[in-house]
Scaffold this active site. Sequence first.
Site, short mmCIF file in Angstrom:
data_model
loop_
_atom_site.label_atom_id
_atom_site.label_comp_id
_atom_site.label_asym_id
_atom_site.label_seq_id
_atom_site.Cartn_x
_atom_site.Cartn_y
_atom_site.Cartn_z
N GLY A 10 0.69 -1.36 -0.28
CA GLY A 10 0.03 0.00 0.03
C GLY A 10 0.80 1.37 -0.03
N GLY A 113 6.52 -2.96 3.17
CA GLY A 113 6.06 -3.68 4.30
C GLY A 113 6.31 -5.03 4.36
N THR A 136 5.41 1.34 6.27
CA THR A 136 4.07 0.96 6.55
C THR A 136 3.60 1.88 7.58
OG1 THR A 136 2.30 -0.54 7.44
CG2 THR A 136 4.64 -1.07 8.04
N ASP A 138 1.21 1.04 9.18
CA ASP A 138 0.81 0.06 10.42
C ASP A 138 1.62 -0.04 11.44
OD1 ASP A 138 -1.28 -0.24 8.55
OD2 ASP A 138 -0.76 -2.27 7.90
N GLY A 181 -4.68 -0.52 10.37
CA GLY A 181 -3.41 -1.18 11.20
C GLY A 181 -3.29 -2.67 10.94
N ARG A 182 -4.27 -3.29 10.12
CA ARG A 182 -4.34 -4.62 9.77
C ARG A 182 -4.37 -5.52 11.30
NH1 ARG A 182 -3.87 -6.16 4.77
NH2 ARG A 182 -2.39 -4.92 3.99
N HIS A 281 -8.74 5.14 3.96
CA HIS A 281 -7.62 5.63 2.98
C HIS A 281 -7.14 7.06 3.30
CE1 HIS A 281 -8.77 1.94 1.41
NE2 HIS A 281 -7.37 1.74 1.12
O1 F6P Z 1 -1.17 -2.08 5.18
C1 F6P Z 1 -1.55 -0.80 5.27
C2 F6P Z 1 -3.23 -0.92 5.01
O2 F6P Z 1 -3.57 0.44 4.82
C3 F6P Z 1 -3.85 -1.56 6.23
O3 F6P Z 1 -3.78 -0.81 7.36
C4 F6P Z 1 -5.12 -1.95 5.63
O4 F6P Z 1 -5.55 -2.83 6.14
C5 F6P Z 1 -4.92 -2.09 4.22
O5 F6P Z 1 -3.35 -1.62 3.93
C6 F6P Z 1 -5.81 -1.75 3.14
O6 F6P Z 1 -5.62 -1.97 1.87
P1 F6P Z 1 -5.99 -1.62 0.31
O7 F6P Z 1 -5.33 -0.22 0.15
O8 F6P Z 1 -5.87 -2.82 -0.33
O9 F6P Z 1 -7.63 -1.39 0.71
#
Ligand code: F6P
Length: 357
Positions: A10, A113, A136, A138, A181-182, A281
């Site tokens: 990301g 990450g 990251t 996160d 934050g996953r 986002h």
């Molecule tokens: O790893 C960064 C992150 O923003 C996480 O916090 C989130 O779960 C994920 O990526 C979201 O991913 P995407 O951009 O695919 O929606």
Amino acid sequence: MRIGLLNGGGDCPGLNAVTHGVTGAANSLGWEVLGFTDGFEGLLSPANYQILDPIKTTDIQKLGGTILGTTNRGRFSGKVGAGGVRKIPKELMDEAKANLKKLGVEALICVGGDGTLTTALQFSEEGFPIIGVPKTIDNDLSATAMTFGFDSATQVVVDALDRLHTTASSHKRVMILEVMGRHAGWIALYGGLGGGAEIILIPEIPFSYQKVAEAIDRLEAQGKTSTLIVVAEGAAPIGEEQIIEDAGDGGEHRLGGIGEQATKMIAKLSGRDTRSVTLGHLQRGGTPTSWDRVLATRFGVQAVNLIERKKFGRMVSYQRYHVGDVSIREAVESLNLVDPKGQVVETARAVGISFGD
Ligand code: F6P
């Protein structure tokens, strides 16, 4: 010498500052930098890249996103599903390595990450000279005290809580903010602590809705008429699973939805007017904080320094105010999660924050 640079996973505030640092340091050594487009995908035939020079990268350390593009899905995903390691098919690795050779690229800097660095490790184990840079929002990468991007994301959470505070107190409401934050609760913990949340719910501390409702009652008995709750997307009630928003389309599962669930449950159990916001986002977009600009620039310069010293298979790492290096393997072996008994959680508890446990 020619070196390559790519971003994976990301996007994250500070990626362009790494590019700025790499390009500046490489240029001082008389080296050329090829910036590959959209992560490892840019290495496939025909290779997709731009030549980076200090003029092109002047002032980009202020920009959010990445001028190189990135992806957290697709053929080079190193992590899939609930964090399972995926072996990259041999023909893809061979094609990428052959292109790097054809272009005369002698070393590759991979900024990413957990997933990107897991892929980078496979390149390194195949004998390609790789350097990793920890990125990251996160902050869940081990072997570095901090990743760049985390500070900027946390600032977005703090700004959101400051805004939610005025409307929550005007209406005497409970406001729930779901953050990213996953599997790690760092963004929720630092954002909540900095932004004055009364309740913080994180994956590392399973919670009970009943306890959350009791905490709201306690706060009201003390004279607080509104409550701010930060919930991490990976948080879950005791005995329950995280909520998966979608299967991730060839990458890792996307988490999300706990904010809405919590709103219904907390409204029911507390009897309070309750609303929720999912920050999403917004946490990844926009300009990096000064901290992230400086940290990311230092990371970029150190990555070039490691190439110069031929310390391959290493990841740049921030420890005790110093940017050093660790093995990429060490960095991806386990996630850096919040210690439920650690000092930051204890600090939050000491100032009266509830974790719903
Ligand atoms: O790893 C960064 C992150 O923003 C996480 O916090 C989130 O779960 C994920 O990526 C979201 O991913 P995407 O951009 O695919 O929606």
